[in-house]
Write an enzyme that holds these catalytic residues in place. Structure first.
Site, mmCIF file in Angstrom:
data_model
loop_
_atom_site.group_PDB
_atom_site.id
_atom_site.type_symbol
_atom_site.label_atom_id
_atom_site.label_comp_id
_atom_site.label_asym_id
_atom_site.label_seq_id
_atom_site.Cartn_x
_atom_site.Cartn_y
_atom_site.Cartn_z
ATOM 1 N N CYS A 122 49.357 10.186 30.963
ATOM 2 C CA CYS A 122 48.082 10.472 30.942
ATOM 3 C C CYS A 122 47.055 9.514 31.707
ATOM 4 O O CYS A 122 45.953 9.547 31.983
ATOM 5 C CB CYS A 122 47.306 10.546 29.684
ATOM 6 S SG CYS A 122 48.432 11.842 28.723
ATOM 7 N N HIS A 258 39.962 10.119 29.212
ATOM 8 C CA HIS A 258 41.064 11.201 29.196
ATOM 9 C C HIS A 258 40.834 12.213 28.105
ATOM 10 O O HIS A 258 40.249 11.919 26.983
ATOM 11 C CB HIS A 258 42.223 10.441 28.981
ATOM 12 C CG HIS A 258 43.559 11.179 28.521
ATOM 13 N ND1 HIS A 258 43.750 12.519 29.192
ATOM 14 C CD2 HIS A 258 44.248 11.325 27.555
ATOM 15 C CE1 HIS A 258 44.904 12.938 28.870
ATOM 16 N NE2 HIS A 258 45.322 12.162 27.896
ATOM 17 N N ASN A 289 44.817 19.126 26.918
ATOM 18 C CA ASN A 289 45.354 17.864 27.317
ATOM 19 C C ASN A 289 46.047 17.994 28.563
ATOM 20 O O ASN A 289 47.184 18.503 28.310
ATOM 21 C CB ASN A 289 45.598 16.952 26.112
ATOM 22 C CG ASN A 289 46.266 15.512 26.626
ATOM 23 O OD1 ASN A 289 46.519 15.602 27.916
ATOM 24 N ND2 ASN A 289 46.375 15.026 25.799
#
Ligand code: UT7
Length: 333
Positions: A122, A258, A289
């Site tokens: 990520c 994020h 996500n």
């Protein structure tokens, strides 16, 4: 003594254009809940996610990467021949080698640009921006294409209560190039390999092949441990990034963490004492996500909605498996 010549770089680097690709298929929580004995209310309350996008068969990692890159290049006013390096951040290109970046570069027509993938989960997009900024300032490249792309639906177990409602698909891209003014601040990045197991591919490919019933090695996550790390440690990394950039929280217009969990975003904003006027990216509600794609997609949505404007100062902070993190301040193109 032999002397080598060195190539001078640009005085500064900046993001010149951004692009995003959101898969066509919208998947509401109602499609996810039965397989994990959950509810729409629980998912919204614990994560902020209302829906996400899952890629269809034709929306491959390569296809989504190319689509987002084309938009970024068009907005930057850059032709394929001007791109010197293509960096793709991903953990879900399921062909181990060669890099998907090489295929993306070829499809875009940037050959013979250098092309390689990076694996920082990520945190991958912000790692790519840091590399690109250094390449442009170091004279190794004039224009670098940085792409974050994931098809996490391929490597998520739809019956895993801890991950099935979180992970999703998409791509985001940025063209990084020379600038007269600073457009990308110094990176603050790092890793904590002691927590290697907190988010990981469940088993090694060799174990999968050796098993009696081989199946896709899905992602697993110890959610509450990752949550605590992200909510507390990342606010400190955000402050360190502002300090290293030589600015204060009052200079920030836009905050783009994020998109891992809306509650992590809120906890970070509280710890950082983010002023109310700062625009906060909340793309997770509609996008889930998307790992390496989450920050460029979230930025892209803020620009499309008119919530962020060209010239705004944005703090980006990315974190995930490794555990790895990277943060920097950028000027929005
Ligand atoms: O992108 C990389 C970085 N990733 C992250 O930063 C993710 C960080 N972690 C998270 O976002 C959160 O930990 C989750 C959203 C994954 C989970 O939320 P949580 O508040 O940490 O839940 P939990 O695992 O602590 O579970 C709380 C309760 C438990 O029930 P009891 O023991 O309190 O009765 C679980 O059994 O919620 C239950 N639960 C669920 N209930 C309905 C766990 N998963 C589910 C579910 N649906 N899917």
């Amino acid at each position: 003594m032999t002397s080598f010549s060195s190539v001078p770089g640009a005085p500064h680097a900046a993001i010149l254009g951004l692009g995003g690709y959101r898969p066509r298929r919208v998947v509401p929580n109602s499609e996810i809940v039965d397989a994990i004995d959950s509810t729409d209310e629980w998912i919204q309350q614990r994560s902020g996610i209302k829906e996400r996008r899952f890629a269809s068969d034709d929306e491959t990692v390569q296809m989504m990467a190319v689509a987002s890159a084309r938009t970024a290049m068009e907005r930057a006013g850059i032709e394929a021949a001007q791109v010197d390096v293509v960096v793709v951040a991903t953990v879900s290109h399921l062909l181990q080698t060669p890099s998907v970046a090489a295929a993306v570069a070829h499809e875009l027509g940037t050959d013979p640009a250098a092309a390689f993938d990076i694996s920082a989960a990520c945190a991958g997009f912000c790692h790519g921006i840091a590399l690109a900024s250094d390449m442009v300032r170091g004279g190794t490249a004039k224009h670098v294409l940085v792409i974050g792309v994931e098809r996490l639906s391929d490597i998520t177990d739809p019956t895993d209560r801890g991950t099935a409602f979180i992970f999703a698909d998409g791509a985001g891209a940025a063209v990084v190039g020379p600038s007269d003014e600073p457009g990308i601040g110094p990176v603050v990045w790092g890793s904590d390999g002691e927590q290697f197991d907190l988010i990981r591919q469940r088993e090694d490919w060799r174990d999968v092949v050796a098993s009696d019933e081989p199946r896709m090695p899905h992602l697993v996550m110890q959610g509450s441990e990752v949550f605590r790390w992200a909510a507390f440690e990342m606010a400190k990394v955000a402050q360190a990034t502002l300090d290293r950039t030589g600015i204060s929280i009052d200079d920030i217009d836009v905050f783009v963490p994020h998109q891992a969990n809306m509650r992590i975003t809120d906890a970070m904003a509280r710890s950082m004492r983010l002023p109310d006027r700062v625009v906060v990216a909340r793309d997770i509600a509609e996008q889930g996500n998307t790992s390496a794609a989450s920050i460029p997609l979230a930025l892209d949505r803020l620009l499309e909605d008119g919530q962020a404007r060209s010239g705004d100062t944005a703090l980006l902070i990315a974190f995930g498996a490794g555990l790895a993190y990277a943060a920097q301040v950028v000027k929005i193109p």
